[in-house]
Write a protein that holds these residues in place. Structure first.
Motif, PDB file in Angstrom:
ATOM      1  N   THR A   1    -113.604 -27.116 -78.345  1.00 38.76           N
ATOM      2  CA  THR A   1    -114.926 -26.730 -77.845  1.00 38.76           C
ATOM      3  C   THR A   1    -115.970 -26.782 -78.949  1.00 38.76           C
ATOM      4  O   THR A   1    -117.158 -26.694 -78.676  1.00 38.76           O
ATOM      5  N   ASP A   2    -115.527 -26.944 -80.189  1.00 37.18           N
ATOM      6  CA  ASP A   2    -116.447 -27.033 -81.334  1.00 37.18           C
ATOM      7  C   ASP A   2    -115.892 -28.074 -82.303  1.00 37.18           C
ATOM      8  O   ASP A   2    -114.965 -27.796 -83.078  1.00 37.18           O
TER       9      ASP A   2
ATOM     10  N   ILE B   1    -110.227 -28.246 -89.654  1.00 30.02           N
ATOM     11  CA  ILE B   1    -109.212 -27.184 -89.567  1.00 30.02           C
ATOM     12  C   ILE B   1    -108.006 -27.694 -88.794  1.00 30.02           C
ATOM     13  O   ILE B   1    -106.856 -27.498 -89.199  1.00 30.02           O
ATOM     14  N   VAL B   2    -108.266 -28.372 -87.675  1.00 28.13           N
ATOM     15  CA  VAL B   2    -107.176 -28.924 -86.865  1.00 28.13           C
ATOM     16  C   VAL B   2    -106.399 -29.964 -87.665  1.00 28.13           C
ATOM     17  O   VAL B   2    -105.166 -29.978 -87.648  1.00 28.13           O
TER      18      VAL B   2
ATOM     19  N   VAL C   1    -111.221 -34.880 -78.613  1.00 23.23           N
ATOM     20  CA  VAL C   1    -112.385 -34.881 -77.745  1.00 23.23           C
ATOM     21  C   VAL C   1    -113.060 -33.514 -77.783  1.00 23.23           C
ATOM     22  O   VAL C   1    -112.385 -32.483 -77.710  1.00 23.23           O
ATOM     23  N   GLY C   2    -114.380 -33.525 -77.871  1.00 18.56           N
ATOM     24  CA  GLY C   2    -115.154 -32.296 -77.756  1.00 18.56           C
ATOM     25  C   GLY C   2    -115.417 -32.011 -76.285  1.00 18.56           C
ATOM     26  O   GLY C   2    -115.808 -32.912 -75.541  1.00 18.56           O
ATOM     27  N   VAL C   3    -115.144 -30.784 -75.875  1.00 20.44           N
ATOM     28  CA  VAL C   3    -115.330 -30.395 -74.479  1.00 20.44           C
ATOM     29  C   VAL C   3    -116.179 -29.128 -74.411  1.00 20.44           C
ATOM     30  O   VAL C   3    -116.249 -28.366 -75.373  1.00 20.44           O
ATOM     31  N   LEU C   4    -116.792 -28.917 -73.262  1.00 25.04           N
ATOM     32  CA  LEU C   4    -117.644 -27.744 -73.085  1.00 25.04           C
ATOM     33  C   LEU C   4    -116.822 -26.465 -72.962  1.00 25.04           C
ATOM     34  O   LEU C   4    -117.118 -25.456 -73.604  1.00 25.04           O
TER      35      LEU C   4
ATOM     36  N   LEU D   1    -112.634 -24.716 -71.973  1.00 26.87           N
ATOM     37  CA  LEU D   1    -111.199 -24.861 -71.747  1.00 26.87           C
ATOM     38  C   LEU D   1    -110.712 -23.638 -70.971  1.00 26.87           C
ATOM     39  O   LEU D   1    -111.390 -22.602 -70.956  1.00 26.87           O
ATOM     40  N   PRO D   2    -109.546 -23.732 -70.351  1.00 31.95           N
ATOM     41  CA  PRO D   2    -109.034 -22.597 -69.585  1.00 31.95           C
ATOM     42  C   PRO D   2    -108.940 -21.315 -70.411  1.00 31.95           C
ATOM     43  O   PRO D   2    -108.631 -21.355 -71.606  1.00 31.95           O
ATOM     44  N   LYS D   3    -109.194 -20.196 -69.753  1.00 37.12           N
ATOM     45  CA  LYS D   3    -109.046 -18.856 -70.339  1.00 37.12           C
ATOM     46  C   LYS D   3    -109.955 -18.629 -71.543  1.00 37.12           C
ATOM     47  O   LYS D   3    -109.718 -17.724 -72.336  1.00 37.12           O
ATOM     48  N   GLY D   4    -110.972 -19.482 -71.735  1.00 32.72           N
ATOM     49  CA  GLY D   4    -111.869 -19.329 -72.877  1.00 32.72           C
ATOM     50  C   GLY D   4    -111.302 -19.847 -74.183  1.00 32.72           C
ATOM     51  O   GLY D   4    -111.826 -19.546 -75.256  1.00 32.72           O
ATOM     52  N   ALA D   5    -110.243 -20.641 -74.108  1.00 30.38           N
ATOM     53  CA  ALA D   5    -109.631 -21.202 -75.321  1.00 30.38           C
ATOM     54  C   ALA D   5    -110.622 -22.117 -76.039  1.00 30.38           C
ATOM     55  O   ALA D   5    -111.514 -22.697 -75.420  1.00 30.38           O
TER      56      ALA D   5
END
Length: 128
Positions: free
Chosen positions: A83-84, A90-91, A109-112, A114-118
């Protein structure tokens, strides 16, 4: 499994712990669903620490891989979602500690959301 790393100088060098491409002959292919940093005992997301979320997601992935009678060496393709994207390095650092060389192919991929706020999710394709 026969795993061959494909590399050419006519395409950009990998910017992290992954290979440009991986070719393999396999008897069995395993497609892992995405894993986020949920604690398997509580089902609760690791909170307030991106690095711990990444490590937990990879630990969850390793557990599914083990149950598939495979190992990290069998991973030929990873898809990572953040998401960032400013946390990309770091990854890469964590992945280089966890995955053996030669590294699998990978997309990040950058995404807006993810499930459960991950903040991080990882999925994999294994070749056995």
């Amino acid at each position: 499994m026969s795993k061959k790393i494909i590399h050419t100088n006519d395409a950009p060098k990998a910017v992290g712990p992954y290979s440009q491409a991986v070719s393999c002959e396999s008897k069995r292919t395993v497609f892992l669903s995405g894993q986020i940093g949920l604690d398997p005992k509580t089902g609760v997301l690791v909170q307030n620490n991106f690095e711990l979320q990444v490590r937990q997601a990879f630990n969850n992935m390793k557990a599914v891989i083990k149950e598939s009678n495979a190992s990290l060496e069998n991973v030929v393709k990873l898809n990572l979602y953040l998401t960032d994207l400013s946390k990309f390095d770091i990854v890469n650092q964590i992945m280089s500690e966890i995955f053996p060389e030669p590294f699998p192919a990978r997309s990040t991929v950058g995404v807006l959301n993810l499930p459960k706020g991950a903040e991080f999710e990882a999925e994999a394709i294994l070749s056995l």
